[in-house]
Design a protein around this motif. Structure first.
Motif, PDB file in Angstrom:
ATOM      1  N   SER A  47       0.831  -1.203   0.000  1.00 54.14           N
ATOM      2  CA  SER A  47       0.000   0.000   0.000  1.00 54.14           C
ATOM      3  C   SER A  47       0.867   1.256   0.000  1.00 54.14           C
ATOM      4  CB  SER A  47      -0.915  -0.007   1.223  1.00 54.14           C
ATOM      5  OG  SER A  47      -1.570   1.220   1.382  1.00 54.14           O
ATOM      6  N   ARG A  48       1.894   1.271   0.839  1.00 51.52           N
ATOM      7  CA  ARG A  48       2.768   2.442   0.895  1.00 51.52           C
ATOM      8  C   ARG A  48       3.570   2.594  -0.393  1.00 51.52           C
ATOM      9  NH1 ARG A  48       5.076   5.945   4.906  1.00 51.52           N
ATOM     10  NH2 ARG A  48       3.805   4.990   6.524  1.00 51.52           N
ATOM     11  N   LEU A  49       4.041   1.479  -0.952  1.00 46.33           N
ATOM     12  CA  LEU A  49       4.780   1.552  -2.216  1.00 46.33           C
ATOM     13  C   LEU A  49       3.892   2.074  -3.336  1.00 46.33           C
ATOM     14  CD1 LEU A  49       6.806  -1.794  -2.074  1.00 46.33           C
ATOM     15  CD2 LEU A  49       7.675   0.527  -1.728  1.00 46.33           C
ATOM     16  N   GLY A  69       8.100  11.006  -3.968  1.00 47.48           N
ATOM     17  CA  GLY A  69       7.070  10.136  -3.427  1.00 47.48           C
ATOM     18  C   GLY A  69       7.556   8.713  -3.263  1.00 47.48           C
ATOM     19  N   ARG A  70       8.303   8.208  -4.265  1.00 51.83           N
ATOM     20  CA  ARG A  70       8.802   6.839  -4.197  1.00 51.83           C
ATOM     21  C   ARG A  70       9.875   6.694  -3.115  1.00 51.83           C
ATOM     22  NH1 ARG A  70      10.170   6.445 -10.356  1.00 51.83           N
ATOM     23  NH2 ARG A  70       9.734   8.674 -10.186  1.00 51.83           N
ATOM     24  N   TYR A  71      10.744   7.697  -2.977  1.00 54.15           N
ATOM     25  CA  TYR A  71      11.764   7.633  -1.930  1.00 54.15           C
ATOM     26  C   TYR A  71      11.109   7.587  -0.547  1.00 54.15           C
ATOM     27  CZ  TYR A  71      16.269   8.189  -4.302  1.00 54.15           C
ATOM     28  OH  TYR A  71      17.407   7.974  -5.027  1.00 54.15           O
ATOM     29  N   LEU A  72      10.129   8.450  -0.317  1.00 56.38           N
ATOM     30  CA  LEU A  72       9.476   8.476   0.986  1.00 56.38           C
ATOM     31  C   LEU A  72       8.656   7.210   1.225  1.00 56.38           C
ATOM     32  CD1 LEU A  72       8.453  12.232   1.065  1.00 56.38           C
ATOM     33  CD2 LEU A  72      10.027  11.104   2.633  1.00 56.38           C
ATOM     34  N   GLY A  95       9.369   4.754   4.196  1.00 55.17           N
ATOM     35  CA  GLY A  95       8.250   4.476   5.088  1.00 55.17           C
ATOM     36  C   GLY A  95       8.013   3.003   5.347  1.00 55.17           C
ATOM     37  N   LEU A  96       8.646   2.138   4.544  1.00 56.94           N
ATOM     38  CA  LEU A  96       8.528   0.698   4.813  1.00 56.94           C
ATOM     39  C   LEU A  96       9.083   0.344   6.187  1.00 56.94           C
ATOM     40  CD1 LEU A  96       9.552  -0.879   1.381  1.00 56.94           C
ATOM     41  CD2 LEU A  96       7.262  -0.521   2.294  1.00 56.94           C
TER      42      LEU A  96
END
Length: 389
Positions: A67-69, A331-334, A338-339
């Motif tokens: 979901s986060r990815l 967005g992808r880095y965060l 966030g994982l």
């Protein structure tokens, strides 16, 4: 833009978009009091066994990782605002599905959908804060974000206690309403994303960025310590024979500490690594106090100490992650960074229960304090490895 932050007014001059995001996220957090009751609902309302409930909740937790990815990918391709609205709307649909389910299989499908939607809005929210703030203002912006979530968490607990006297399904309906309210607020008030590139660049090697992977490792350790406090402190209170209500009091003191310290402490002049080292030292001291505590008053002292440490840590890790990222891949880095929270949420229940069983509360918290102290000592090493090439 340029914002001037002073020690006594670190949030002055922040973009209106930051305040809107903080308000929306806080409202959503206030409504997000369903998760602690999800296992109860599955067991009591739908007749799931304890073993089945554990598996369902584990699947929910696993679903939050992709979901986060997905949130990071969509934030860079679809746009921040649209992704936030999509994630909040998805959470609302899943919550309403749970509320109106009449069979276990239906509630299970809704729970899995909730997991897949649950973290979508985090990466675009964090990325947009970085988009509309200058680097020197990001610690203050992320600090405001964290303080608002802490305050909302306390209100969430109070609302949950009030609503839970009725049918527990009303909790999910109420949470769905707050999600929809937040999505409308974001859709109507957030600015167009003019700072985002018109054509996303999909070739940014996010997973091959060694600095991001190192930051993810450090962030995962911090997140695991944080989640151990969330899971382990209530269990420790029970071990010490202290009242269950003490957990709510500790959470309230922690939230007040975070909010007050944001306004009073002179932390903006510290660079990220010194701030993180200071934070880990404070957390370590707080954990030692927890290990020695036998009364609620001592636990409250410990809560003040570890909350001061979190003040230094929460915002600075996000600042570092957003600073590593190229703008077209923020967005992808965060999302990848966030994982750390998904991993920590999986690890912490195991470490807490195993250490409590084998070493008792003192062993659990002294071990955790030692890990925090090691992270403080290692910050000069992290400084060298995370320096721009």
């Amino acid at each position: 833009m340029s914002a001037v932050s002073t020690p006594m007014a670190p949030w002055r001059g922040l973009s209106p978009a930051v305040w809107i995001l903080v308000l929306a996220r806080a409202v959503n957090k206030i409504g997000a009091f369903t998760l602690p009751f999800l296992g109860v609902v599955l067991t009591v309302e739908f007749g799931a066994s304890l073993g089945q409930t554990g598996v369902i909740l584990a699947v929910f937790g696993a679903a939050t990782i992709p979901s986060r990815l997905l949130g990071g990918q969509l934030a860079d391709r679809l746009g921040r605002r649209r992704t936030i609205v999509l994630g909040l709307t998805g959470c609302a649909v899943a919550q309403l599905w749970i509320a109106f389910s009449h069979a276990l299989w239906s509630a299970v499908l809704a729970t899995i959908l909730l997991g897949f939607a649950f973290e979508i809005y985090e990466p675009p929210s964090q990325a947009m804060i970085a988009d509309v703030t200058d680097p020197e203002d990001r610690p203050a912006a992320y600090g405001l974000y964290s303080a608002a979530l802490a305050a909302a968490g306390v209100l969430a607990g109070l609302l949950a206690a009030a609503i839970s006297h009725w049918d527990l399904r009303w909790l999910f309906a109420a949470d769905a309403i707050t999600c929809l309210a937040c999505s409308v607020l974001v859709a109507l008030t957030l600015p167009n994303e003019a700072r985002e590139p018109k054509e996303p660049t999909p070739t940014v090697p996010v997973w091959r960025d060694r600095r991001l992977m190192l930051l993810l490792a450090g962030g995962t350790v911090f997140a695991t310590i944080y989640m151990q406090l969330v899971i382990g402190v209530p269990l420790t209170l029970l071990e010490q024979g202290l009242p269950k209500s003490g957990t709510g009091i500790i959470l309230a003191v922690s939230a007040v500490t975070l909010i007050a310290a944001q306004r009073l402490l002179r932390v903006q002049h510290l660079d990220d690594f010194r701030a993180i080292a200071t934070g880990y030292v404070l957390v370590a001291v707080g954990l030692v106090v927890v290990a020695l505590a036998h009364s609620l008053a001592i636990f409250l002292v410990a809560a003040v100490l570890w909350s001061l440490g979190e003040l230094f840590l929460l915002a600075r890790y996000l600042t570092q992650a957003s600073g590593l990222a190229p703008e077209q891949a923020r967005g992808r880095y965060l999302a990848v960074f966030g994982l750390s929270w998904g991993i920590a949420t999986t690890i912490a229940p195991l470490t807490v229960t195993q250490l409590l069983a084998s070493a008792g509360p003192a062993g659990l918290w002294l071990t955790t304090a030692a890990v925090a102290a090691v992270l403080a000592v290692l910050q000069p090493w992290f400084r060298k490895r995370l320096a721009p090439a």
